[in-house]
Motif scaffolding. Structure first.
Motif, PDB file in Angstrom:
ATOM      1  N   THR A 154     -14.607   4.057   6.952  1.00 51.56           N
ATOM      2  CA  THR A 154     -15.534   4.822   6.115  1.00 51.56           C
ATOM      3  C   THR A 154     -16.299   3.906   5.170  1.00 51.56           C
ATOM      4  OG1 THR A 154     -14.117   6.784   6.209  1.00 51.56           O
ATOM      5  CG2 THR A 154     -15.730   6.679   4.428  1.00 51.56           C
ATOM      6  N   MET A 155     -15.577   2.988   4.525  1.00 56.31           N
ATOM      7  CA  MET A 155     -16.253   2.072   3.596  1.00 56.31           C
ATOM      8  C   MET A 155     -17.257   1.178   4.328  1.00 56.31           C
ATOM      9  SD  MET A 155     -13.456   0.990   0.679  1.00 56.31           S
ATOM     10  CE  MET A 155     -12.329   0.196   1.817  1.00 56.31           C
ATOM     11  N   MET A 156     -16.871   0.712   5.521  1.00 56.24           N
ATOM     12  CA  MET A 156     -17.787  -0.135   6.284  1.00 56.24           C
ATOM     13  C   MET A 156     -19.026   0.656   6.711  1.00 56.24           C
ATOM     14  SD  MET A 156     -16.743  -3.209   6.321  1.00 56.24           S
ATOM     15  CE  MET A 156     -17.869  -3.834   7.561  1.00 56.24           C
ATOM     16  N   HIS A 157     -18.824   1.908   7.079  1.00 54.19           N
ATOM     17  CA  HIS A 157     -19.981   2.724   7.463  1.00 54.19           C
ATOM     18  C   HIS A 157     -20.921   2.926   6.278  1.00 54.19           C
ATOM     19  CE1 HIS A 157     -22.355   5.672   9.586  1.00 54.19           C
ATOM     20  NE2 HIS A 157     -22.254   6.473   8.545  1.00 54.19           N
ATOM     21  N   LEU A 158     -20.374   3.260   5.120  1.00 60.66           N
ATOM     22  CA  LEU A 158     -21.224   3.471   3.941  1.00 60.66           C
ATOM     23  C   LEU A 158     -21.909   2.175   3.511  1.00 60.66           C
ATOM     24  CD1 LEU A 158     -18.941   5.849   1.831  1.00 60.66           C
ATOM     25  CD2 LEU A 158     -20.949   6.454   3.193  1.00 60.66           C
ATOM     26  N   LEU A 159     -21.235   1.046   3.740  1.00 60.93           N
ATOM     27  CA  LEU A 159     -21.813  -0.248   3.350  1.00 60.93           C
ATOM     28  C   LEU A 159     -22.961  -0.655   4.267  1.00 60.93           C
ATOM     29  CD1 LEU A 159     -21.574  -2.824   1.557  1.00 60.93           C
ATOM     30  CD2 LEU A 159     -19.972  -3.711   3.271  1.00 60.93           C
ATOM     31  N   LEU A 160     -22.833  -0.320   5.576  1.00 63.99           N
ATOM     32  CA  LEU A 160     -23.764  -0.881   6.559  1.00 63.99           C
ATOM     33  C   LEU A 160     -24.622   0.152   7.290  1.00 63.99           C
ATOM     34  CD1 LEU A 160     -21.354  -3.508   8.149  1.00 63.99           C
ATOM     35  CD2 LEU A 160     -23.175  -3.945   6.491  1.00 63.99           C
ATOM     36  N   GLU A 161     -24.484   1.441   6.971  1.00 63.66           N
ATOM     37  CA  GLU A 161     -25.212   2.440   7.752  1.00 63.66           C
ATOM     38  C   GLU A 161     -26.729   2.263   7.689  1.00 63.66           C
ATOM     39  OE1 GLU A 161     -27.097   5.219   6.477  1.00 63.66           O
ATOM     40  OE2 GLU A 161     -26.940   4.488   4.426  1.00 63.66           O
ATOM     41  N   ASP A 162     -27.234   1.675   6.632  1.00 66.69           N
ATOM     42  CA  ASP A 162     -28.682   1.544   6.494  1.00 66.69           C
ATOM     43  C   ASP A 162     -29.292   0.561   7.499  1.00 66.69           C
ATOM     44  OD1 ASP A 162     -27.336  -0.513   5.022  1.00 66.69           O
ATOM     45  OD2 ASP A 162     -29.256  -1.054   4.116  1.00 66.69           O
ATOM     46  N   VAL A 163     -28.471  -0.313   8.109  1.00 65.06           N
ATOM     47  CA  VAL A 163     -29.030  -1.267   9.077  1.00 65.06           C
ATOM     48  C   VAL A 163     -29.403  -0.561  10.386  1.00 65.06           C
ATOM     49  CG1 VAL A 163     -27.661  -3.125   8.083  1.00 65.06           C
ATOM     50  CG2 VAL A 163     -26.841  -1.963  10.133  1.00 65.06           C
ATOM     51  N   PHE A 164     -28.954   0.686  10.570  1.00 64.07           N
ATOM     52  CA  PHE A 164     -29.288   1.431  11.786  1.00 64.07           C
ATOM     53  C   PHE A 164     -30.554   2.268  11.623  1.00 64.07           C
ATOM     54  CE2 PHE A 164     -24.764   0.557  12.235  1.00 64.07           C
ATOM     55  CZ  PHE A 164     -24.706   0.115  13.544  1.00 64.07           C
ATOM     56  N   ARG A 165     -31.300   2.049  10.570  1.00 62.28           N
ATOM     57  CA  ARG A 165     -32.558   2.764  10.362  1.00 62.28           C
ATOM     58  C   ARG A 165     -33.723   1.850  10.711  1.00 62.28           C
ATOM     59  NH1 ARG A 165     -31.304   6.955   6.388  1.00 62.28           N
ATOM     60  NH2 ARG A 165     -29.287   6.523   5.439  1.00 62.28           N
TER      61      ARG A 165
END
Length: 514
Positions: free
Chosen positions: A466-477
């Motif tokens: 969860t923490m990794m997703h919240l940290l890096l989710e913006d790179v998939f935009r």
């Protein structure tokens, strides 16, 4: 009065035939999604249970699109009649078709050429074709195909379900095609289109899909290899599914009448907490406001998804939480008009007046409903903080955590979903980002040091994923990463690797002390 308003005496009547080129103007308001919905209408009217929408592509371009169904099919005589422009087609009251021009108008609004291959039970396969150019010239020409070609088309596209009887509608020379020509870019372009198609058809036919009467699948076929990729099934998107939830207010049941015709409408005010749900959004977060207003159904098929039809201002942003559901009965059809694209309806003055006079059993009016919707919007603005949207994780994060993400952040419906996985990576890497496959990979090498567990399962380490997703989710935009984002990723990578090594050292020290 009679000097200015009178009926003249008629001497002669001349019959004026319409210009054949008018036929070419029908259906020009279609977009891809509404054109496909028109073809699906025909399939449902033919008794189809299964419909496949297949993109055909080669090494350098998208070559066409095929819509396959397992309906009754047509004989040669029926096919030629179905291909004729200007022919009066009879429809039963329960049919989704209405004008008799859907097959041609929808198809030739999207492609230069239309071919239809079909077979009735115990009949031989037949086929016919038509070009957009012949229609544009005002002389639509129907070309009959040999049975062997029709049989081959039905066989080639009959891999998902049997088509011993059924129809293949094939479009070639598509007007909309990808600009880029690599196979990867073509597949990405098709995938994005299929997602839009799925959302639209899932909304338009949600009742038929939910009831099990209709199954719609989408896939893509590489014509150079003769292989189809995996398919996915269109899921129903009921615009009113949310509105039966506990958090939503009770329904407003309105009744009124137009002459002797009883009219029933159901109004709902959507809870603010549901505003990011796919059932509310339907298409994209940016367009969500367009889908509030009147929803009109005919034979369980959605004809209109939003807009107020003169009952309120379509630009009234304070009505962003309100939806009204209406059923179009056969008796009421005389008070509504809808275009050949079946993309909206127009109410008669009598029906508009009747709806404005509609009331609930306890005497509340339509104006009271609109007022309550505006109050909900005003109250939501008072409690709304700046909303932050995140990319939705579909795997690697537990469902309960995703629910909290949706509640406190909201999901960006304009971004494709992301999957999180653990896999063995190099020692100097903590994570890898695969933007094309939409996957965030975490290094299994550090799993035991982080969690204290040796065995890895998909549901373990939810805090880390969860923490990794919240940290890096913006790179998939967005389309690609800029220099600043790449530099940030490198910095995060280096710091996390150092932290992981420190975690391992601490774990080793604890183990030695024991």
């Amino acid at each position: 009065m009679t000097d200015f308003l009178f009926t003249p005496t008629t001497n002669n009547v001349h019959v004026v035939m319409p210009d054949p080129r008018v036929a070419g103007m029908i259906g020009l308001s279609h977009d891809l999604e509404s054109a496909l919905a028109d073809i699906v209408d025909n399939a449902v009217d033919a008794g189809a249970h299964n419909v496949l929408i297949r993109h055909l592509f080669g090494p350098e371009d998208v070559q066409g699109l095929a819509i396959v169904d397992d309906g009754r099919g047509m004989s040669e005589w029926q096919l030629l009649r179905a291909m004729e422009y200007g022919r009066d087609h009879q429809h039963d009251a329960g049919d989704l078709g209405h004008f008799g021009v859907g097959l041609k108008a929808a198809s030739l609004s999207q492609a230069k050429r239309l071919d239809v291959f079909t077979r009735r039970h115990r009949y031989m396969a037949v086929g016919a074709g038509m070009t957009r150019e012949s229609v544009r010239r005002g002389r639509p020409e129907i070309a009959s195909h040999n049975p062997e070609a029709a049989e081959r088309a039905l066989t080639v596209h009959g891999s998902r379900f049997p088509v011993s009887h059924g129809t293949v509608v094939q479009w070639t020379g598509l007007f909309s095609r990808p600009r880029r020509k690599s196979v990867r870019e073509i597949e990405t372009w098709i995938d994005a289109r299929m997602r839009r198609i799925s959302r639209f058809l899932g909304t338009t036919f949600h009742r038929l899909i939910e009831s099990g009467r209709l199954v719609i699948q989408l896939d893509m076929l590489d014509t150079s290899l003769g292989e189809a990729g995996s398919s996915f099934t269109v899921e129903p998107l009921d615009p009113f599914a949310l509105l039966s939830s506990v958090s939503s207010p009770t329904a407003w049941h309105f009744t009124t009448s137009v002459g002797d015709i009883r009219v029933v409408a159901e109004g709902k005010i959507i809870a603010f907490s549901e505003r990011t749900d796919p059932q509310f959004v339907l298409t994209s977060q940016r367009d969500a406001a367009k889908h509030q207003g009147i929803y009109v159904y005919r034979n369980d098929r959605l004809l209109q998804a939003g807009g107020w039809n003169g009952l309120a201002d379509d630009g009234d942003t304070q009505l962003g939480f309100a939806r009204v559901r209406m059923e179009l009965s056969e008796e009421l059809e005389g008070h509504l008009r809808f275009n050949p694209e079946k993309a909206g309806v127009e109410f008669s003055e009598e029906l508009l007046h009747a709806l404005l006079e509609a009331h609930t059993d306890d005497g509340q009016t339509f104006e009271d409903f609109l007022r309550a919707a505006r109050d909900e919007d005003e109250n939501s603005r008072k409690r709304q903080r700046q909303k932050i949207f995140v990319v939705r994780p579909v795997a690697g994060v537990p469902a309960s955590v995703r629910q909290e993400m949706k509640k406190h952040f909201g999901f960006d419906e304009d971004a494709e979903d992301v999957t999180l996985r653990w896999r063995m990576l190099a020692d100097d890497v903590f994570f890898e980002v695969d933007r094309r496959k939409r996957v965030l990979v975490l290094n299994k090498r550090y799993y035991e040091a982080i969690t204290g567990c040796k065995n890895l399962t998909d549901r373990e380490a939810p805090l880390v994923t969860t923490m990794m997703h919240l940290l890096l989710e913006d790179v998939f935009r967005g389309q690609k990463l800029g220099p600043r984002q790449n530099a940030r990723l490198e910095a995060i990578q280096a710091v996390l690797v150092a932290a992981a090594h420190a975690e391992q050292e601490a774990a080793d020290k604890t183990a030695r002390a024991r």
